[in-house]
Enzyme design. Structure first.
Site, PDB file in Angstrom:
ATOM      1  N   GLY A   1      25.360  64.386  84.980  1.00 38.27           N
ATOM      2  CA  GLY A   1      25.055  63.046  85.474  1.00 38.27           C
ATOM      3  C   GLY A   1      23.603  62.612  85.328  1.00 38.27           C
ATOM      4  O   GLY A   1      23.123  61.818  86.134  1.00 38.27           O
ATOM      5  N   SER A   2      22.918  63.092  84.294  1.00 41.43           N
ATOM      6  CA  SER A   2      21.512  62.671  84.166  1.00 41.43           C
ATOM      7  C   SER A   2      21.412  61.176  83.841  1.00 41.43           C
ATOM      8  O   SER A   2      20.478  60.502  84.287  1.00 41.43           O
ATOM      9  CB  SER A   2      20.772  63.507  83.112  1.00 41.43           C
ATOM     10  OG  SER A   2      21.187  63.178  81.813  1.00 41.43           O
TER      11      SER A   2
ATOM     12  N   HIS B   1      26.709  56.662  74.112  1.00 42.62           N
ATOM     13  CA  HIS B   1      27.142  57.680  73.153  1.00 42.62           C
ATOM     14  C   HIS B   1      25.910  58.263  72.460  1.00 42.62           C
ATOM     15  O   HIS B   1      25.021  57.503  72.034  1.00 42.62           O
ATOM     16  CB  HIS B   1      28.097  57.061  72.117  1.00 42.62           C
ATOM     17  CG  HIS B   1      28.628  58.073  71.160  1.00 42.62           C
ATOM     18  ND1 HIS B   1      29.653  58.943  71.502  1.00 42.62           N
ATOM     19  CD2 HIS B   1      28.260  58.390  69.901  1.00 42.62           C
ATOM     20  CE1 HIS B   1      29.896  59.739  70.475  1.00 42.62           C
ATOM     21  NE2 HIS B   1      29.067  59.424  69.488  1.00 42.62           N
TER      22      HIS B   1
ATOM     23  N   THR C   1      36.084  49.519  73.674  1.00 32.64           N
ATOM     24  CA  THR C   1      37.327  48.924  73.190  1.00 32.64           C
ATOM     25  C   THR C   1      38.321  50.069  72.978  1.00 32.64           C
ATOM     26  O   THR C   1      37.907  51.244  73.011  1.00 32.64           O
ATOM     27  CB  THR C   1      37.106  48.172  71.858  1.00 32.64           C
ATOM     28  OG1 THR C   1      36.621  49.118  70.905  1.00 32.64           O
ATOM     29  CG2 THR C   1      36.116  47.027  72.020  1.00 32.64           C
TER      30      THR C   1
HETATM   31  C1  GRF Z   1      25.145  62.132  77.263  1.00 32.92           C
HETATM   32  O1  GRF Z   1      24.554  62.664  76.113  1.00 32.92           O
HETATM   33  C2  GRF Z   1      25.972  60.923  76.929  1.00 32.92           C
HETATM   34  O2  GRF Z   1      25.474  60.193  75.847  1.00 32.92           O
HETATM   35  C3  GRF Z   1      27.300  61.535  76.545  1.00 32.92           C
HETATM   36  O3  GRF Z   1      27.472  62.620  77.416  1.00 32.92           O
HETATM   37  C4  GRF Z   1      26.187  63.088  77.856  1.00 32.92           C
HETATM   38  C5  GRF Z   1      26.211  63.033  79.344  1.00 32.92           C
HETATM   39  O4  GRF Z   1      25.046  63.555  79.921  1.00 32.92           O
HETATM   40  N1  GRF Z   1      28.347  60.553  76.618  1.00 32.92           N
HETATM   41  P1  GRF Z   1      24.736  63.295  81.443  1.00 32.92           P
HETATM   42  O5  GRF Z   1      25.943  63.789  82.235  1.00 32.92           O
HETATM   43  O6  GRF Z   1      24.505  61.848  81.637  1.00 32.92           O
HETATM   44  O7  GRF Z   1      23.511  64.123  81.734  1.00 32.92           O
END
Ligand code: GRF
Length: 212
Positions: free
Chosen positions: A12-13, A105, A137
């Site tokens: 959850g960063s 992403h 989407t």
């Molecule tokens: C991030 O790299 C995000 O782009 C991808 O999954 C990862 C999640 O990291 N969808 P975090 O849990 O937000 O640290």
């Protein structure tokens, strides 16, 4: 003020980057499909209501998505934010939140959809990699793009190093995108295109390796 629900599956960063900045929106809840998601503790410590809807409690995607939508809709969100939410969502779920469902992403879409984006970018020898915030989407990782950040790939880069530099940019562009959405400066048109009031300087460029 807009109401926001954040979905996570892990550390959850990105969610933390949203909780610790001013969004001009109210984070109504953080919901995870995994009870042991590290990000839930952080949300609790910040006084944000949390919920767990486990995919393991449901026989198929459709019933999981229906249960998830019911919990989400209890918080009456204007926006539902996928911040490292690692489940593929059904078309009916995505359609229900049309124009309100946002994902981050770790690649410059439409390159490297799916998993292991950093390893694949390194294997291909690309000189520029990055991250994308987009409307969701039914076509996985292909929705209309709100903002992207590019980072240079270094000659002796590792997956860990590249991923850390991309993550740093994720934490910058995700809050920015949500701030724009909350301020109605960015939206999805009825034709499915991003309508944006944001000015882009025409000379904005990243060249990698740098010119001499
Ligand atoms: C991030 O790299 C995000 O782009 C991808 O999954 C990862 C999640 O990291 N969808 P975090 O849990 O937000 O640290």
């Amino acid at each position: 003020m807009k109401n926001i629900v954040i979905l996570i599956s892990g550390r959850g960063s990105n969610m933390q980057s949203l909780l610790t900045t001013s969004l001009n929106g109210r984070i109504a809840a953080v919901i995870s499909n995994k009870a042991d998601a590290g990000g839930l503790a952080f949300a609790n410590e910040h006084g944000i209501p949390t919920a767990v809807v486990s995919h393991r409690d449901h026989p198929d995607r459709a019933s999981f998505d229906a249960a998830l939508a019911q919990v989400i809709d209890g918080f009456q969100p204007d926006f539902v934010i996928l911040a490292g939410f690692m489940r593929i969502l059904t078309a009916s779920f995505v359609t229900h939140y049309h124009g309100r469902l946002i994902n981050i992403h770790p690649s410059l879409l439409p390159s490297y959809t799916g998993l292991n984006t950093h390893a694949r970018a390194l294997a291909d020898g690309v000189k520029i990699h990055g991250c994308t915030v987009h409307f969701v989407t039914p076509d996985l990782d292909h929705g209309p793009i709100i903002i992207q950040a590019a980072v240079a790939v270094l000659p002796d880069d590792t997956e860990a190093g590249l991923s850390a530099r991309v993550l740093q940019e994720e934490h910058r562009i995700f809050p920015q995108a949500i701030r724009w959405l909350c301020a109605d400066q960015v939206a999805l048109s009825s034709e499915g295109r991003v309508v944006s009031r944001i000015h882009t300087p025409p000379n904005l460029a990243l060249i990698s390796p740098a010119l001499e």
